[in-house]
Design an enzyme around this catalytic site. Structure first.
Site, PDB file in Angstrom:
ATOM      1  N   CYS A 162      13.591  11.950 -27.786  1.00  0.00           N
ATOM      2  CA  CYS A 162      13.286  13.311 -28.972  1.00  0.00           C
ATOM      3  C   CYS A 162      11.809  13.736 -28.904  1.00  0.00           C
ATOM      4  O   CYS A 162      11.156  13.001 -29.173  1.00  0.00           O
ATOM      5  CB  CYS A 162      14.183  12.758 -30.095  1.00  0.00           C
ATOM      6  SG  CYS A 162      15.569  12.052 -30.191  1.00  0.00           S
ATOM      7  N   GLY A 180      22.304  17.321 -29.509  1.00  0.00           N
ATOM      8  CA  GLY A 180      20.747  17.294 -29.738  1.00  0.00           C
ATOM      9  C   GLY A 180      20.101  15.341 -30.017  1.00  0.00           C
ATOM     10  O   GLY A 180      21.041  15.054 -29.461  1.00  0.00           O
ATOM     11  N   CYS A 181      19.121  15.328 -30.206  1.00  0.00           N
ATOM     12  CA  CYS A 181      19.030  14.044 -30.437  1.00  0.00           C
ATOM     13  C   CYS A 181      19.545  13.123 -31.019  1.00  0.00           C
ATOM     14  O   CYS A 181      20.124  13.439 -32.092  1.00  0.00           O
ATOM     15  CB  CYS A 181      17.404  14.644 -31.321  1.00  0.00           C
ATOM     16  SG  CYS A 181      16.347  12.293 -31.379  1.00  0.00           S
ATOM     17  N   PHE A 182      20.009  11.886 -30.644  1.00  0.00           N
ATOM     18  CA  PHE A 182      20.851  11.477 -31.190  1.00  0.00           C
ATOM     19  C   PHE A 182      20.524  10.363 -32.496  1.00  0.00           C
ATOM     20  O   PHE A 182      21.630  10.130 -33.123  1.00  0.00           O
ATOM     21  CB  PHE A 182      21.231  10.126 -30.363  1.00  0.00           C
ATOM     22  CG  PHE A 182      20.365   9.443 -29.150  1.00  0.00           C
ATOM     23  CD1 PHE A 182      18.911   9.039 -29.766  1.00  0.00           C
ATOM     24  CD2 PHE A 182      20.870   8.680 -28.304  1.00  0.00           C
ATOM     25  CE1 PHE A 182      18.276   8.524 -29.665  1.00  0.00           C
ATOM     26  CE2 PHE A 182      20.058   8.383 -27.244  1.00  0.00           C
ATOM     27  CZ  PHE A 182      18.445   7.779 -27.389  1.00  0.00           C
TER      28      PHE A 182
END
Length: 233
Positions: free
Chosen positions: A23, A58-60
């Protein structure tokens, strides 16, 4: 547990470099929340008390953080889905594995339905109109994808996407894809509960905490104060 305070200065630099792969840390504001109607079509009333759903957006870190605060969710695990074989964040970060950073949500369908989770996913967890990216994070590993566990989930998701596109809730078309038959691989331990562990980190504060606040604001009936963490604290 991965903690920077336990590392030497060179190790800290290396660890930060690796984390950027998952990320990225670029100054950006969070994707805006959108107030949307619930799905007109939802799953039939379940007989079991446990179901799983897998979402990529997107970023987890942020997606996990949102779903951990939803009533009826017993666990939300950061991981990878969409590619073949196993998954490791260094490889997924290249964008060449077919995997997307994803979150596996375990929930009680008697407390929160699959359709209600989809509403939260589209409304506050990410922006479904961004293709192969979310905010500062770019690449197919950050794509908007629903990994349907069965035909029912697939059909509910497809109907809802069509409903939202027709409603004009978004200025741009929804680009969320639906994939089936893809395994989920949990991410490394230091990615789990990341938002809770690092609330003052700039990436989290700028990109992810606003999503959690939007959940509380737009879905007060779904909000739970204490997150359902992967690892007990």
């Amino acid at each position: 547990m991965f903690r920077l305070s336990h590392l030497s200065s060179p190790a800290i630099a290396f660890a930060l470099l690796l984390t950027v792969t998952a990320c990225q840390r670029i100054g950006h504001s969070a994707e805006p929340a959108v107030a949307i109607p619930p799905p007109a079509v939802d799953e039939p009333l379940a007989t079991s008390t446990t179901e799983t759903a897998v979402f990529a957006g997107g970023c987890f870190w942020g997606v996990q953080g949102v779903f951990q605060h939803v009533k009826g969710v017993s666990k939300a695990v950061s991981g990878y889905a969409g590619g073949g074989g196993g998954a490791h964040y260094q490889d997924v970060g290249t964008g060449n594995t077919g995997h997307a950073e994803s979150v596996e949500v375990t929930f009680d369908p008697h407390q929160v339905t699959y359709g209600q989770l989809l509403q939260i996913y589209f409304s506050v967890a990410h922006d479904p109109t961004q293709f192969n990216r979310q905010g500062p994070d770019v690449g197919p590993q950050y794509r908007s994808t629903i990994f349907a566990a069965n035909d029912t989930q697939k059909n509910v998701a497809a109907e809802y996407i069509a409903q939202l596109d027709k409603s004009g809730a978004y200025a741009r078309p929804i680009v969320t894809t639906i994939e089936t038959g893809k395994a989920f691989y949990p991410a490394e331990r230091y990615h789990q509960d990341y938002l809770t562990l690092h609330p003052t980190e700039p990436y989290i504060a700028i990109n992810d905490l606003p999503k959690v606040e939007n959940l509380k604001r737009l879905f007060p009936e779904r909000w739970r104060e204490q997150p359902a963490l992967v690892y007990a604290r």
